[in-house]
Enzyme design. Structure first.
Site: not given
Ligand code: DON
Length: 565
Positions: A375, A447, A468
């Protein structure tokens, strides 16, 4: 102050090239008298800084940065994904915009289950069926329409130039492209342009010419440049090629939603964060309410006792997350209850500072977890004091790996953030149930935790990160690092992080310079410790007591880069 300098060559457009120095591990981040931007990539930061220097506001800069990241940070910066934006205007007005992806209309509760009701491995993470209806373009355009001051065409042009003329990739990016080579071939074919026989290396130039075309459509036609016309056709054709579910109707119907942020107090500060369908805001505020009952400063940073306490708070909060949180448009999330100090006092009352509580005694479940940083978050404060905290994602590295042919961008695999089956963990080891079950057009739980802190009615901090499930705990620790441990913004970002999430019953600890004595004590208390290389890639801003803005970017964990003036 120790600044180990590395330089990378940056090509802003065909006719212009610039050298930028990236400091490694500073103790105090760059300072700005008026404005500051921190993002996952130096080029995106520079695009935003230029906008602010030319009189644009934080929302103008957010749009320019968001589209620039879609080019220069394609593993997570995106137009094929979604996210959340939280803002605080200089007069104290706060708000948030939810541009989270949605399940396609043809999706449903059992879409990832086989005939026996078991989850089909990989179906919600890789390939066309993993993609939710993208929200990023609608979201960033809505945010800009409401608060921006400069024309879209001017703000998106730097991203178009970067895509068309190319830019040089960093070592991290070369590694990421090479790591995903097999996935790229599997999903997009051996002739996919990001597959390079000799491998990518630091300093290679990359161009996203098709993406430049799509961004031009958005420049000229706004929302319809993505959700209708040629680009929408390309998305739908791509779906049909690979058995995906997103239709023209889904794209037409997508609409980002304004939502009221969640807020709570922490030691005289007001903490403002993202409401559901993100779980992040509620979870961070619950954690802070729990931490406030202890003298964290006296307990010390990353001591065994502090880590034990954080872990005990976290396992209770993540258990609540699994049970109560989902898209509020489809599930009645008990926000007031979860943020009620009386509820949280009671919730945390079973914590002992001497003894570990087994996660199984809090709630049952069997999960495994993978953390990742696909992300991306950015923080902006403009010269008028307006602040934007925005986190956006494709979910996994390059999302579901499907690259929309002709349109030049990756689609998300956000459908994996739903609970495919009650009690079965997603890729982050997070479990869920009814609250986060798949329903057509519902948004999946997140998250992501874009957060803003104020003190005495004034802006104090803008915080956020990818990671994540570890996003929530990274934001929690960064806030305590500043408020309880008196760290600078950069130190708060540099500081070693820990993470625990109820299930599995263990504490993840970053390797970097961690005190072995503290680990031993924790193990003695019965905690299972697992070492991790790095968690999160934070991009934060602190308004210091002297009024200066300090950028805190994760230079040492990623290519993150803060700059102010
Ligand atoms: O929205 C969420 O919580 C996840 N899709 C976030 C994914 C994420 O942060 C991946 N990498 N760090």
């Amino acid at each position: 102050m120790k600044y180990l300098k590395t330089t990378i060559l940056i090509v802003l457009c065909a006719c212009q090239s610039t050298q930028v120095s990236i400091p490694k591990e500073p103790e105090i981040g760059p300072l700005g008298e008026q404005a500051m931007i921190s993002t996952a990539h130096p080029l995106a930061t520079q695009v935003g800084v230029e906008v602010l220097k030319n009189g644009g506001n934080a929302f103008d800069a957010a749009l320019a940065v968001k589209f620039a990241l879609a080019v220069v940070f394609p593993r997570a910066g995106n137009i094929g994904g979604g996210g959340f934006a939280l803002y605080r205007m200089n007069d104290g007005t706060i708000g948030s915009l939810d541009f989270r992806e949605k399940a396609p209309k043809a999706g449903g509760r059992d879409m990832y289950l086989d005939d026996e009701g078991n989850v089909i491995d990989g179906l919600s993470t890789k390939g066309h069926k993993a993609a939710g209806v993208p929200g990023s373009v609608d979201g960033i355009l809505k945010l800009h329409d409401k608060f921006g001051s400069k024309a879209l065409a001017e703000l998106i042009q730097p991203a178009i130039n970067l895509a068309y003329y190319g830019f040089t990739i960093t070592e991290n990016q070369a590694m990421e492209f090479n790591e995903k080579r097999e996935d790229f071939i599997e999903i997009n074919g051996a002739d996919f342009f990001l597959v390079k026989d000799e491998g990518w290396k630091n300093g290679d130039t990359i161009k996203f010419v098709e993406l430049a075309g799509t961004l031009t459509q958005i420049r000229d036609r706004g929302r319809d440049g993505f959700y209708a016309g040629i680009v929408a056709d390309q998305i739908v054709k791509e779906m049909q090629r690979g058995g995906g579910l997103i239709t023209e109707e889904d794209l037409n119907a997508y609409s980002a939603r304004w939502r009221d942020p969640v807020t709570s107090n922490y030691r005289g500060h007001k903490v403002i964060s993202m409401p559901p369908p993100s779980s992040g805001g509620i979870a961070v505020l619950q954690l802070l309410q729990g931490a406030e009952q202890y003298n964290i400063s006296e307990m010390g940073h990353n001591t065994a006792q502090t880590i034990h306490l954080l872990t005990e708070l976290e396992r209770r909060v993540y258990a609540d997350r699994a049970t109560y949180l989902g898209d509020p448009d489809y599930y009645d999330v008990p926000v007031d209850m979860l943020l009620d100090p009386t509820y949280n006092k009671e919730r945390f009352s079973s914590i002992s500072l001497k003894k570990k509580t087994d996660s199984q005694d809090i709630k049952e479940g069997e999960v495994d977890v993978i953390e990742s940083v696909e992300t991306t978050h950015f923080s902006i404060v403009d010269p008028d004091g307006n602040a934007v905290s925005l986190t956006t994602t494709l979910n996994s590295f390059f999302g579901c790996k499907v690259y929309v042919r002709g349109a030049g961008f990756f689609l998300n695999n956000e459908m994996d953030d739903f609970s495919s089956k009650p009690g079965v963990a997603n890729q982050f080891g997070l479990v869920g149930g009814e609250a986060n079950a798949i329903v057509p057009e519902k948004r999946m739980l997140s998250s992501m935790t874009p957060t803003i802190v104020e003190k005495d009615g004034k802006l104090k901090m803008v915080v956020g990160t990818p990671g994540g499930a570890t996003i929530i705990t990274s934001v929690f620790q960064a806030i305590m690092n500043v408020i309880d441990h008196g760290m600078s913004m950069q130190d708060a970002v540099n500081a070693t992080r820990t993470h625990s999430q109820w299930l599995p019953d263990r504490i993840l600890v970053e390797e970097r310079a961690f005190d072995p004595a503290a680990i031993k004590k924790l193990e003695k208390m019965g905690h299972l410790i697992e070492r991790r290389e790095a968690m999160g890639r934070m991009d934060c801003i602190l308004v210091r007591e002297d009024g200066k803005l300090e950028g805190g970017a994760d230079y040492s964990r990623g290519d993150n880069y803060a700059e102010g003036f």
